[in-house]
Design a protein around this motif. Structure first.
Motif, PDB file in Angstrom:
ATOM      1  N   LEU A 138     -26.978 -38.025 -18.291  1.00  0.00           N
ATOM      2  CA  LEU A 138     -25.736 -38.532 -18.872  1.00  0.00           C
ATOM      3  C   LEU A 138     -24.555 -37.633 -18.523  1.00  0.00           C
ATOM      4  O   LEU A 138     -23.458 -38.120 -18.204  1.00  0.00           O
ATOM      5  CB  LEU A 138     -25.883 -38.647 -20.389  1.00  0.00           C
ATOM      6  CG  LEU A 138     -26.939 -39.651 -20.872  1.00  0.00           C
ATOM      7  CD1 LEU A 138     -27.073 -39.593 -22.390  1.00  0.00           C
ATOM      8  CD2 LEU A 138     -26.596 -41.062 -20.420  1.00  0.00           C
ATOM      9  N   LEU A 139     -24.774 -36.309 -18.559  1.00  0.00           N
ATOM     10  CA  LEU A 139     -23.700 -35.380 -18.219  1.00  0.00           C
ATOM     11  C   LEU A 139     -23.320 -35.511 -16.747  1.00  0.00           C
ATOM     12  O   LEU A 139     -22.141 -35.404 -16.390  1.00  0.00           O
ATOM     13  CB  LEU A 139     -24.121 -33.945 -18.542  1.00  0.00           C
ATOM     14  CG  LEU A 139     -23.091 -32.851 -18.227  1.00  0.00           C
ATOM     15  CD1 LEU A 139     -21.763 -33.126 -18.935  1.00  0.00           C
ATOM     16  CD2 LEU A 139     -23.630 -31.473 -18.619  1.00  0.00           C
ATOM     17  N   THR A 140     -24.305 -35.754 -15.886  1.00  0.00           N
ATOM     18  CA  THR A 140     -24.011 -35.923 -14.465  1.00  0.00           C
ATOM     19  C   THR A 140     -23.135 -37.140 -14.233  1.00  0.00           C
ATOM     20  O   THR A 140     -22.222 -37.119 -13.392  1.00  0.00           O
ATOM     21  CB  THR A 140     -25.317 -36.053 -13.658  1.00  0.00           C
ATOM     22  OG1 THR A 140     -26.127 -34.913 -13.893  1.00  0.00           O
ATOM     23  CG2 THR A 140     -25.021 -36.137 -12.161  1.00  0.00           C
ATOM     24  N   LEU A 141     -23.392 -38.214 -14.960  1.00  0.00           N
ATOM     25  CA  LEU A 141     -22.517 -39.389 -14.865  1.00  0.00           C
ATOM     26  C   LEU A 141     -21.074 -39.023 -15.205  1.00  0.00           C
ATOM     27  O   LEU A 141     -20.134 -39.426 -14.514  1.00  0.00           O
ATOM     28  CB  LEU A 141     -23.014 -40.478 -15.815  1.00  0.00           C
ATOM     29  CG  LEU A 141     -24.192 -41.327 -15.339  1.00  0.00           C
ATOM     30  CD1 LEU A 141     -24.743 -42.161 -16.491  1.00  0.00           C
ATOM     31  CD2 LEU A 141     -23.771 -42.241 -14.194  1.00  0.00           C
ATOM     32  N   VAL A 142     -20.909 -38.222 -16.253  1.00  0.00           N
ATOM     33  CA  VAL A 142     -19.564 -37.787 -16.654  1.00  0.00           C
ATOM     34  C   VAL A 142     -18.946 -36.918 -15.560  1.00  0.00           C
ATOM     35  O   VAL A 142     -17.774 -37.095 -15.184  1.00  0.00           O
ATOM     36  CB  VAL A 142     -19.621 -37.021 -17.991  1.00  0.00           C
ATOM     37  CG1 VAL A 142     -18.254 -36.425 -18.328  1.00  0.00           C
ATOM     38  CG2 VAL A 142     -20.092 -37.934 -19.111  1.00  0.00           C
ATOM     39  N   VAL A 143     -19.719 -35.978 -15.026  1.00  0.00           N
ATOM     40  CA  VAL A 143     -19.204 -35.060 -14.010  1.00  0.00           C
ATOM     41  C   VAL A 143     -18.793 -35.813 -12.748  1.00  0.00           C
ATOM     42  O   VAL A 143     -17.731 -35.555 -12.160  1.00  0.00           O
ATOM     43  CB  VAL A 143     -20.257 -33.975 -13.677  1.00  0.00           C
ATOM     44  CG1 VAL A 143     -19.824 -33.157 -12.457  1.00  0.00           C
ATOM     45  CG2 VAL A 143     -20.466 -33.056 -14.873  1.00  0.00           C
ATOM     46  N   VAL A 144     -19.624 -36.770 -12.307  1.00  0.00           N
ATOM     47  CA  VAL A 144     -19.319 -37.531 -11.094  1.00  0.00           C
ATOM     48  C   VAL A 144     -18.032 -38.342 -11.278  1.00  0.00           C
ATOM     49  O   VAL A 144     -17.142 -38.327 -10.418  1.00  0.00           O
ATOM     50  CB  VAL A 144     -20.498 -38.452 -10.721  1.00  0.00           C
ATOM     51  CG1 VAL A 144     -20.085 -39.462  -9.659  1.00  0.00           C
ATOM     52  CG2 VAL A 144     -21.678 -37.624 -10.222  1.00  0.00           C
ATOM     53  N   VAL A 145     -17.929 -39.037 -12.394  1.00  0.00           N
ATOM     54  CA  VAL A 145     -16.755 -39.885 -12.623  1.00  0.00           C
ATOM     55  C   VAL A 145     -15.510 -39.032 -12.855  1.00  0.00           C
ATOM     56  O   VAL A 145     -14.434 -39.330 -12.320  1.00  0.00           O
ATOM     57  CB  VAL A 145     -16.997 -40.830 -13.809  1.00  0.00           C
ATOM     58  CG1 VAL A 145     -15.747 -41.659 -14.107  1.00  0.00           C
ATOM     59  CG2 VAL A 145     -18.166 -41.758 -13.512  1.00  0.00           C
ATOM     60  N   PHE A 146     -15.649 -37.954 -13.616  1.00  0.00           N
ATOM     61  CA  PHE A 146     -14.486 -37.100 -13.861  1.00  0.00           C
ATOM     62  C   PHE A 146     -14.062 -36.381 -12.581  1.00  0.00           C
ATOM     63  O   PHE A 146     -12.865 -36.167 -12.353  1.00  0.00           O
ATOM     64  CB  PHE A 146     -14.800 -36.079 -14.960  1.00  0.00           C
ATOM     65  CG  PHE A 146     -13.570 -35.340 -15.444  1.00  0.00           C
ATOM     66  CD1 PHE A 146     -12.647 -35.973 -16.250  1.00  0.00           C
ATOM     67  CD2 PHE A 146     -13.352 -34.021 -15.088  1.00  0.00           C
ATOM     68  CE1 PHE A 146     -11.511 -35.305 -16.693  1.00  0.00           C
ATOM     69  CE2 PHE A 146     -12.223 -33.345 -15.524  1.00  0.00           C
ATOM     70  CZ  PHE A 146     -11.302 -33.985 -16.335  1.00  0.00           C
ATOM     71  N   GLY A 147     -15.030 -36.036 -11.740  1.00  0.00           N
ATOM     72  CA  GLY A 147     -14.687 -35.424 -10.452  1.00  0.00           C
ATOM     73  C   GLY A 147     -13.876 -36.376  -9.595  1.00  0.00           C
ATOM     74  O   GLY A 147     -12.918 -35.969  -8.921  1.00  0.00           O
ATOM     75  N   ALA A 148     -14.249 -37.666  -9.613  1.00  0.00           N
ATOM     76  CA  ALA A 148     -13.473 -38.663  -8.876  1.00  0.00           C
ATOM     77  C   ALA A 148     -12.064 -38.779  -9.454  1.00  0.00           C
ATOM     78  O   ALA A 148     -11.079 -38.884  -8.717  1.00  0.00           O
ATOM     79  CB  ALA A 148     -14.183 -40.012  -8.940  1.00  0.00           C
ATOM     80  N   TYR A 149     -11.975 -38.742 -10.780  1.00  0.00           N
ATOM     81  CA  TYR A 149     -10.663 -38.804 -11.428  1.00  0.00           C
ATOM     82  C   TYR A 149      -9.790 -37.620 -11.023  1.00  0.00           C
ATOM     83  O   TYR A 149      -8.601 -37.780 -10.719  1.00  0.00           O
ATOM     84  CB  TYR A 149     -10.841 -38.837 -12.945  1.00  0.00           C
ATOM     85  CG  TYR A 149      -9.559 -38.637 -13.720  1.00  0.00           C
ATOM     86  CD1 TYR A 149      -8.642 -39.673 -13.863  1.00  0.00           C
ATOM     87  CD2 TYR A 149      -9.279 -37.398 -14.309  1.00  0.00           C
ATOM     88  CE1 TYR A 149      -7.464 -39.481 -14.573  1.00  0.00           C
ATOM     89  CE2 TYR A 149      -8.107 -37.208 -15.010  1.00  0.00           C
ATOM     90  CZ  TYR A 149      -7.195 -38.246 -15.142  1.00  0.00           C
ATOM     91  OH  TYR A 149      -6.037 -38.048 -15.826  1.00  0.00           O
ATOM     92  N   VAL A 150     -10.375 -36.430 -10.981  1.00  0.00           N
ATOM     93  CA  VAL A 150      -9.626 -35.236 -10.586  1.00  0.00           C
ATOM     94  C   VAL A 150      -9.091 -35.389  -9.166  1.00  0.00           C
ATOM     95  O   VAL A 150      -7.925 -35.087  -8.880  1.00  0.00           O
ATOM     96  CB  VAL A 150     -10.517 -33.982 -10.700  1.00  0.00           C
ATOM     97  CG1 VAL A 150      -9.849 -32.767 -10.045  1.00  0.00           C
ATOM     98  CG2 VAL A 150     -10.820 -33.675 -12.161  1.00  0.00           C
ATOM     99  N   ARG A 151      -9.946 -35.870  -8.255  1.00  0.00           N
ATOM    100  CA  ARG A 151      -9.523 -36.050  -6.865  1.00  0.00           C
ATOM    101  C   ARG A 151      -8.432 -37.109  -6.765  1.00  0.00           C
ATOM    102  O   ARG A 151      -7.410 -36.918  -6.092  1.00  0.00           O
ATOM    103  CB  ARG A 151     -10.725 -36.437  -6.010  1.00  0.00           C
ATOM    104  CG  ARG A 151     -10.394 -36.620  -4.532  1.00  0.00           C
ATOM    105  CD  ARG A 151     -11.616 -36.973  -3.722  1.00  0.00           C
ATOM    106  NE  ARG A 151     -12.131 -38.306  -4.019  1.00  0.00           N
ATOM    107  CZ  ARG A 151     -13.215 -38.538  -4.742  1.00  0.00           C
ATOM    108  NH1 ARG A 151     -13.909 -37.543  -5.251  1.00  0.00           N
ATOM    109  NH2 ARG A 151     -13.627 -39.780  -4.963  1.00  0.00           N
ATOM    110  N   LEU A 152      -8.619 -38.231  -7.437  1.00  0.00           N
ATOM    111  CA  LEU A 152      -7.653 -39.327  -7.362  1.00  0.00           C
ATOM    112  C   LEU A 152      -6.326 -38.975  -8.030  1.00  0.00           C
ATOM    113  O   LEU A 152      -5.278 -39.506  -7.662  1.00  0.00           O
ATOM    114  CB  LEU A 152      -8.250 -40.581  -8.010  1.00  0.00           C
ATOM    115  CG  LEU A 152      -9.441 -41.188  -7.263  1.00  0.00           C
ATOM    116  CD1 LEU A 152     -10.194 -42.156  -8.173  1.00  0.00           C
ATOM    117  CD2 LEU A 152      -8.988 -41.894  -5.996  1.00  0.00           C
ATOM    118  N   ALA A 153      -6.377 -38.080  -9.004  1.00  0.00           N
ATOM    119  CA  ALA A 153      -5.162 -37.629  -9.675  1.00  0.00           C
ATOM    120  C   ALA A 153      -4.465 -36.512  -8.906  1.00  0.00           C
ATOM    121  O   ALA A 153      -3.500 -35.927  -9.395  1.00  0.00           O
ATOM    122  CB  ALA A 153      -5.488 -37.154 -11.095  1.00  0.00           C
ATOM    123  N   ASP A 154      -4.965 -36.222  -7.697  1.00  0.00           N
ATOM    124  CA  ASP A 154      -4.388 -35.185  -6.830  1.00  0.00           C
ATOM    125  C   ASP A 154      -4.416 -33.812  -7.496  1.00  0.00           C
ATOM    126  O   ASP A 154      -3.503 -33.005  -7.353  1.00  0.00           O
ATOM    127  CB  ASP A 154      -2.944 -35.556  -6.442  1.00  0.00           C
ATOM    128  CG  ASP A 154      -2.442 -34.739  -5.248  1.00  0.00           C
ATOM    129  OD1 ASP A 154      -3.276 -34.332  -4.422  1.00  0.00           O
ATOM    130  OD2 ASP A 154      -1.215 -34.518  -5.151  1.00  0.00           O
TER     131      ASP A 154
END
Length: 346
Positions: free
Chosen positions: A13-29
């Motif tokens: 479950l934490l990995t799901l959060v990390v993967v999605v939040f990592g994408a958010y960080v990248r997309l948010a520049d």
């Protein structure tokens, strides 16, 4: 073993959060919100590095560094570090209980190795200034960690296998391979900021095969936004990246739909088939919506979440079908796919 099972599921479950939040960080520049690693200007928190962050922001208000971006980047690092610690515990417990059913010490050791390499990719993502090859590899690494944890969860819960024909196993291999390629293509689109290279759908620039520069688009060793020769990456190259992702979506989607249909026709795998169908339809709708609505941040992050969900569903299917059989073995009886997998008599 109870602690081991809880840790594996919590880590998934934490990995799901990390993967999605990592994408958010990248997309948010915000990927360079803290331009060093592992801390932020050598500090544990952005608050402690407020002076350096303020200086960088004052020098370039539109640059990659700000207090908000720094916190986004560091929260992602904190979550990833916590996940790494949990996976160390999982590996230790897996070897401790290696003689018990449900433990998979070799797979847990492999998972730990992937996580260590993933940490190095995270460092290189920052220190090498978001090179597309490194950032894409970081995304693939995150999905690999997610898949391994999903597989360990299925083993820890002792989920029984379902008897299917070798043809279904082969179809599962092909669908999973196509999904892996499509995720890599999606990562390449994201890291090259090519998501809006085609703003119409289903065509691109009004064409079913738009003008594109494939040689520069898929040259791996280069800087962000540049060709291998150091020139600016053309719009035709970005078009090539985007269009190949759509072609990959058509291929992977077709195989996944076919697998979902076959699984849903058998009572033992009907639930898996329905889950896969729902995940594929959701991901397609999110992908199309990203184009129609010009890539809003939350929807772009949701597209990464959809890919992660597909990985988990496919790993669950793989575990249930017992994909230890080789594709070659499965191919020997591919012609029996329609005959063997008719709905069971009620």
């Amino acid at each position: 073993m109870n602690l081991y099972r809880r840790l594996v599921i919590a880590s998934l479950l934490l990995t799901l959060v990390v993967v999605v939040f990592g994408a958010y960080v990248r997309l948010a520049d915000a990927g360079l919100g803290c331009p060093d690693w592992p801390g932020c200007y050598g500090k544990l928190t952005p608050t402690q590095a407020a002076e350096q962050i303020h200086e960088a922001y004052s020098a370039d208000p539109y640059g990659p560094v700000s207090m908000r971006k720094a916190w986004k980047e560091m929260i992602h690092r904190y979550l990833a570090s916590g996940l790494g610690f949990m996976i160390i515990l999982i590996t230790a417990l897996a070897w401790r209980h290696r003689r018990q059913a449900g433990a998979a010490p070799v797979a847990a050791g492999l998972l730990l190795g992937v996580v260590i390499f993933q940490g190095m990719l995270g460092m290189w993502t920052v220190t090498l200034l978001l090179k597309p090859a490194i950032v894409t590899a970081h995304l693939i690494g995150g999905m690999t960690v997610l898949g391994l944890l999903a597989w360990l969860s299925m083993r820890a819960l002792s989920v029984p296998r379902a008897e299917v024909s070798p043809g279904v196993v082969l179809l599962s291999w092909l669908a999973f391979a196509a999904l892996a390629v499509q995720i890599a293509l999606g990562g390449w689109v994201s890291t090259n900021y090519a998501a809006l290279a085609c703003t119409d759908f289903p065509t691109c620039h009004g064409s079913w095969w738009p003008e594109a520069d494939y040689s520069n688009a898929f040259h791996i060793v280069r800087e962000l936004g540049m060709t291998a020769e150091g020139e600016l990456l053309s719009h035709e190259a970005l078009t090539a990246i985007h269009w190949m992702h759509r072609v990959g979506a058509l291929t992977a989607g077709g195989l996944l739909f076919a697998l979902a249909w076959v699984l849903s026709r058998r009572q033992a795998t009907q639930g898996l088939g329905i889950a896969l169908l729902a995940a594929v339809v959701l991901q397609v709708l999110i992908g199309v919506a990203n184009i129609i609505f010009s890539l809003p941040l939350w929807l772009a992050a949701a597209h990464n979440a959809g890919a992660a969900l597909l990985v988990v569903v496919m790993v669950c299917i793989s575990s249930r079908l017992g994909l230890a059989a080789s594709p070659a073995d499965a191919g020997q009886r591919l012609s029996g796919l329609g005959r063997v997998d008719q709905p069971q008599a009620r």
